[in-house]
Design a protein around this motif. Structure first.
Motif, PDB file in Angstrom:
ATOM      1  N   ARG A   1       0.932  -1.358  -0.174  1.00 50.87           N
ATOM      2  CA  ARG A   1      -0.028   0.059   0.146  1.00 50.87           C
ATOM      3  C   ARG A   1       0.767   1.250   0.047  1.00 50.87           C
ATOM      4  NH1 ARG A   1      -0.398   4.428   3.182  1.00 50.87           N
ATOM      5  NH2 ARG A   1       0.259   3.266   5.077  1.00 50.87           N
ATOM      6  N   ALA A   2       1.026   2.055  -0.988  1.00 46.33           N
ATOM      7  CA  ALA A   2       1.524   3.188  -1.182  1.00 46.33           C
ATOM      8  C   ALA A   2       0.611   4.431  -2.141  1.00 46.33           C
ATOM      9  CB  ALA A   2       2.623   3.183  -1.638  1.00 46.33           C
ATOM     10  N   ALA A   3       0.703   5.622  -1.599  1.00 48.30           N
ATOM     11  CA  ALA A   3       0.210   7.001  -2.429  1.00 48.30           C
ATOM     12  C   ALA A   3       0.952   7.371  -3.270  1.00 48.30           C
ATOM     13  CB  ALA A   3      -0.675   7.771  -1.556  1.00 48.30           C
ATOM     14  N   GLY A   4       0.839   7.851  -4.465  1.00 47.64           N
ATOM     15  CA  GLY A   4       1.752   8.375  -5.064  1.00 47.64           C
ATOM     16  C   GLY A   4       1.233   9.328  -6.411  1.00 47.64           C
ATOM     17  N   THR A   5       1.846  10.291  -6.826  1.00 48.52           N
ATOM     18  CA  THR A   5       1.800  10.878  -8.077  1.00 48.52           C
ATOM     19  C   THR A   5       2.954  11.463  -8.400  1.00 48.52           C
ATOM     20  OG1 THR A   5       0.027  12.665  -8.808  1.00 48.52           O
ATOM     21  CG2 THR A   5       0.982  12.875  -6.794  1.00 48.52           C
ATOM     22  N   ASP A   6       2.706  12.129  -9.721  1.00 49.06           N
ATOM     23  CA  ASP A   6       4.217  13.035 -10.312  1.00 49.06           C
ATOM     24  C   ASP A   6       3.943  14.413  -9.829  1.00 49.06           C
ATOM     25  OD1 ASP A   6       2.582  13.828 -12.305  1.00 49.06           O
ATOM     26  OD2 ASP A   6       3.551  13.018 -13.719  1.00 49.06           O
ATOM     27  N   SER A   7       4.952  15.199  -9.898  1.00 49.10           N
ATOM     28  CA  SER A   7       4.844  16.873  -9.525  1.00 49.10           C
ATOM     29  C   SER A   7       4.446  17.359 -10.677  1.00 49.10           C
ATOM     30  CB  SER A   7       6.009  17.064  -8.828  1.00 49.10           C
ATOM     31  OG  SER A   7       7.234  16.680  -9.424  1.00 49.10           O
ATOM     32  N   SER A   8       3.862  16.839 -11.874  1.00 52.32           N
ATOM     33  CA  SER A   8       3.730  17.555 -13.138  1.00 52.32           C
ATOM     34  C   SER A   8       2.925  19.144 -12.951  1.00 52.32           C
ATOM     35  CB  SER A   8       3.050  16.811 -14.317  1.00 52.32           C
ATOM     36  OG  SER A   8       1.979  16.219 -13.972  1.00 52.32           O
ATOM     37  N   ASP A   9       1.955  18.997 -12.080  1.00 54.87           N
ATOM     38  CA  ASP A   9       1.299  20.008 -11.819  1.00 54.87           C
ATOM     39  C   ASP A   9       1.910  21.103 -10.616  1.00 54.87           C
ATOM     40  OD1 ASP A   9      -0.377  19.605 -13.764  1.00 54.87           O
ATOM     41  OD2 ASP A   9      -2.060  18.760 -12.538  1.00 54.87           O
ATOM     42  N   GLY A  10       2.965  20.839 -10.098  1.00 54.52           N
ATOM     43  CA  GLY A  10       3.860  21.436  -9.213  1.00 54.52           C
ATOM     44  C   GLY A  10       3.821  20.501  -7.684  1.00 54.52           C
ATOM     45  N   LEU A  11       4.573  20.913  -6.839  1.00 62.07           N
ATOM     46  CA  LEU A  11       5.062  20.190  -5.989  1.00 62.07           C
ATOM     47  C   LEU A  11       3.593  20.246  -4.750  1.00 62.07           C
ATOM     48  CD1 LEU A  11       6.696  18.402  -3.810  1.00 62.07           C
ATOM     49  CD2 LEU A  11       7.803  20.550  -3.145  1.00 62.07           C
ATOM     50  N   ILE A  12       3.233  21.543  -4.596  1.00 62.37           N
ATOM     51  CA  ILE A  12       2.385  21.416  -3.562  1.00 62.37           C
ATOM     52  C   ILE A  12       0.800  20.983  -4.354  1.00 62.37           C
ATOM     53  CG2 ILE A  12       0.611  23.427  -2.584  1.00 62.37           C
ATOM     54  CD1 ILE A  12       3.688  23.018  -1.133  1.00 62.37           C
ATOM     55  N   GLU A  13       0.826  21.299  -5.480  1.00 60.48           N
ATOM     56  CA  GLU A  13      -0.522  20.770  -5.871  1.00 60.48           C
ATOM     57  C   GLU A  13      -0.389  19.161  -5.943  1.00 60.48           C
ATOM     58  OE1 GLU A  13      -3.287  22.002  -7.107  1.00 60.48           O
ATOM     59  OE2 GLU A  13      -4.081  20.461  -8.227  1.00 60.48           O
ATOM     60  N   SER A  14       0.535  18.370  -6.237  1.00 61.93           N
ATOM     61  CA  SER A  14       0.584  17.066  -6.086  1.00 61.93           C
ATOM     62  C   SER A  14       0.341  16.661  -4.698  1.00 61.93           C
ATOM     63  CB  SER A  14       2.028  16.585  -6.574  1.00 61.93           C
ATOM     64  OG  SER A  14       2.928  17.037  -5.743  1.00 61.93           O
ATOM     65  N   ILE A  15       0.719  17.384  -3.693  1.00 59.79           N
ATOM     66  CA  ILE A  15       0.195  16.678  -2.455  1.00 59.79           C
ATOM     67  C   ILE A  15      -1.116  17.343  -1.975  1.00 59.79           C
ATOM     68  CG2 ILE A  15       0.883  17.308  -0.012  1.00 59.79           C
ATOM     69  CD1 ILE A  15       3.804  17.956  -0.915  1.00 59.79           C
ATOM     70  N   ARG A  16      -1.627  18.351  -2.847  1.00 61.52           N
ATOM     71  CA  ARG A  16      -3.236  18.772  -2.595  1.00 61.52           C
ATOM     72  C   ARG A  16      -3.711  17.513  -2.915  1.00 61.52           C
ATOM     73  NH1 ARG A  16      -7.501  20.087  -4.607  1.00 61.52           N
ATOM     74  NH2 ARG A  16      -6.476  19.870  -6.842  1.00 61.52           N
ATOM     75  N   GLY A  17      -3.487  16.933  -4.364  1.00 62.27           N
ATOM     76  CA  GLY A  17      -4.124  16.042  -4.856  1.00 62.27           C
ATOM     77  C   GLY A  17      -3.918  14.889  -4.012  1.00 62.27           C
TER      78      GLY A  17
END
Lengths: 327, 327
Positions: free
Chosen positions: A219-235
């Motif tokens: 189990r792990a959550a992830g995304t890339d930071s293509s929309d920006g670092l903060i935006e990826s964490i917001r997602g």
């Protein structure tokens, strides 16, 4: 010689494009995917001229590289390390030079040589504006990374630093910088390269897979930071219904990045970075930050209505970067 | 109320589009395909406003239906009877009305309800011209129809008649007809419907599968007639390196189709018909024409440099219809 698409005609154009495709789809309209008993991940991205790319900023080879690598990044940040196939839809004005198309495909092939996959099919049409539609397919692996998989207690890991691509864009388009600062030639070079030749975090995904402690689940959550670092964490917070607490001092910067705080905006919300932003069980996060030199624990996840705080409890400004308002 | 895409903004637009998608891809950029141990067929098609569709000819619902069904036809004519998934890339000018987008997706859903599949993902972006990029995925079945599978001795089968869509286009755009002819209201209706609501030959494919004589293999050549009847046969001859001999009297026409020979041009090269054009072992061809009322043996395949003849040895005119010169 500036042969245009109109000079070639549709049949000759399609013939010329065939050399970039795997042999499956020469005579037919559809292509086959041999699934080898694996589930697949699929992602479609559109790139429209003047919105996502422009000939003033990037040459066709760079555009080809970028449209493949940004798609690959979406597959990688979902957990796919084996990228298998692409279809390419191409809209071109009739006065487009053949050389431009050739360079575009060469850039795409370069990216596939680096990260895997082949073109198995596609379509082309004339149109007033250049447009590239890429569908990328990869095999599904463990961990199956989702934005919605984060749990309170997780550590947040970034697999590299941010802001370079935004700086590169500013330099390429002669935009005003956040402040007058002396930029080293190496930083300028890295920034322009980051913008023109994004490099998806395939090695980071491989490290993530290799370093998982045996005792815990995938189990792990992830995304890339293509929309920006903060935006990826917001997602991640939004999809997982939790809060993130970030440590500003832990967020890595390029060694030559200007010290002035005003430059943090590009670090946090610049966008078009392609690092993995992960939310992992503590033990796994520590294991990854030990194994992968560029990876850093930058915060943690806690319960609460989706939001992001700095560790001094200050709320971050998470207005989405204007870069990504396409309408 | 004419809410535009610009009024909505990108985030609200994406939110509204989610209701048309299967639940897989709400929070993430990629979608999963569960392959159930089957190989897949994939096809990407582009539709550009003013080239492939226009609001003057078709409403958004019809356009949605058409962009899904034309893609489905490519899968069907490759042998796939189980259509599973679609990704939709959408480029929209900011002044596009939300209602148009809603109707487009409703037309797409209507087509999926009829022929199978669901939207599993996609992308959208602003742009000067409307553009729809569809990637369709279906399971691979036997027979795996290819243009290149024809063999001398095969019979050529058409699963229905041609020309209606071309007539429909002419009527919708007030084009000059081949000759002055009294058209029945029923013919006019069928023609306009054929153009606006193409109907892929899924039932014909099912009949083909069901009627194969046990004693012979699954080898069969096929394509759809989306580029016109003659063009589809030309494609089979080219890919299979053989010749076709056609019987003009065997080529079916709508019962109300004008008798004048000059109307044959639209029958043969009209395009945007979606019948299956097959090259089959004789026994299988006979079996299909017995089982499927609309299917007709229209000629046979023989050895020789790719070419098409009438059975009186006259060479057909196989200049590609100007309709399909996109550049």
């Amino acid at each position: 010689m500036t042969t245009t698409i109109k000079d070639l005609g549709e049949i000759e154009l399609l013939n010329r494009l065939k050399k970039y495709m795997s042999c499956g789809q020469i005579d037919d309209d559809v292509a086959e995917i041999n699934t080898k008993n694996k589930s697949l991940l699929i992602n479609t991205d559109l790139l429209v001229e003047k919105i996502h790319f422009s000939d003033e900023i990037s040459n066709a080879k760079d555009i080809g590289w970028k449209c493949i690598t940004t798609n690959i990044s979406d597959l990688i940040c979902s957990g796919s390390e084996n990228i298998t196939s692409f279809t390419v839809g191409l809209v071109l004005p009739p006065n487009t030079h053949w050389k431009w198309v050739e360079n575009l495909y060469e850039g795409m092939l370069e990216a596939m040589q680096e990260f895997g996959g082949e073109i198995i099919g596609g379509d082309c049409s004339s149109g007033e504006t250049k447009m590239i539609s890429i569908t990328a397919i990869g095999e599904m692996n463990l961990p199956r990374l989702h934005r919605g998989n984060a749990l309170p207690g997780d550590y947040i890991v970034s697999t590299g630093f941010h802001g370079l691509s935004r700086l590169g864009l500013a330099l390429l388009t002669s935009q005003k910088l956040p402040s007058e600062a002396q930029l080293s030639p190496e930083l300028i070079n890295r920034a322009i390269n980051a913008h023109k030749r994004p490099y998806p975090a395939l090695e980071a995904l491989k490290a993530l897979i290799a370093c998982k402690p045996e005792s815990i689940s995938w189990r792990a959550a992830g995304t890339d930071s293509s929309d920006g670092l903060i935006e990826s964490i917001r997602g991640i917070c939004q999809a997982s219904n939790c809060q993130a607490v970030l440590s500003k001092t832990s967020i890595l910067k390029d060694t030559d990045w200007p010290k002035d705080d005003i430059w943090d905006e590009w670090l946090l919300n610049g966008g078009e970075d392609y690092e993995l932003i992960l939310s992992l069980p503590k033990e796994w996060a520590k294991s990854l930050s030990n194994k992968l030199k560029s990876a850093k624990i930058i915060g943690f996840i806690k319960e609460g209505k989706p939001n992001i705080f700095w560790d001094n409890l200050e709320k971050t400004k998470i207005g989405q970067s204007s870069l990504f308002r396409h309408f």
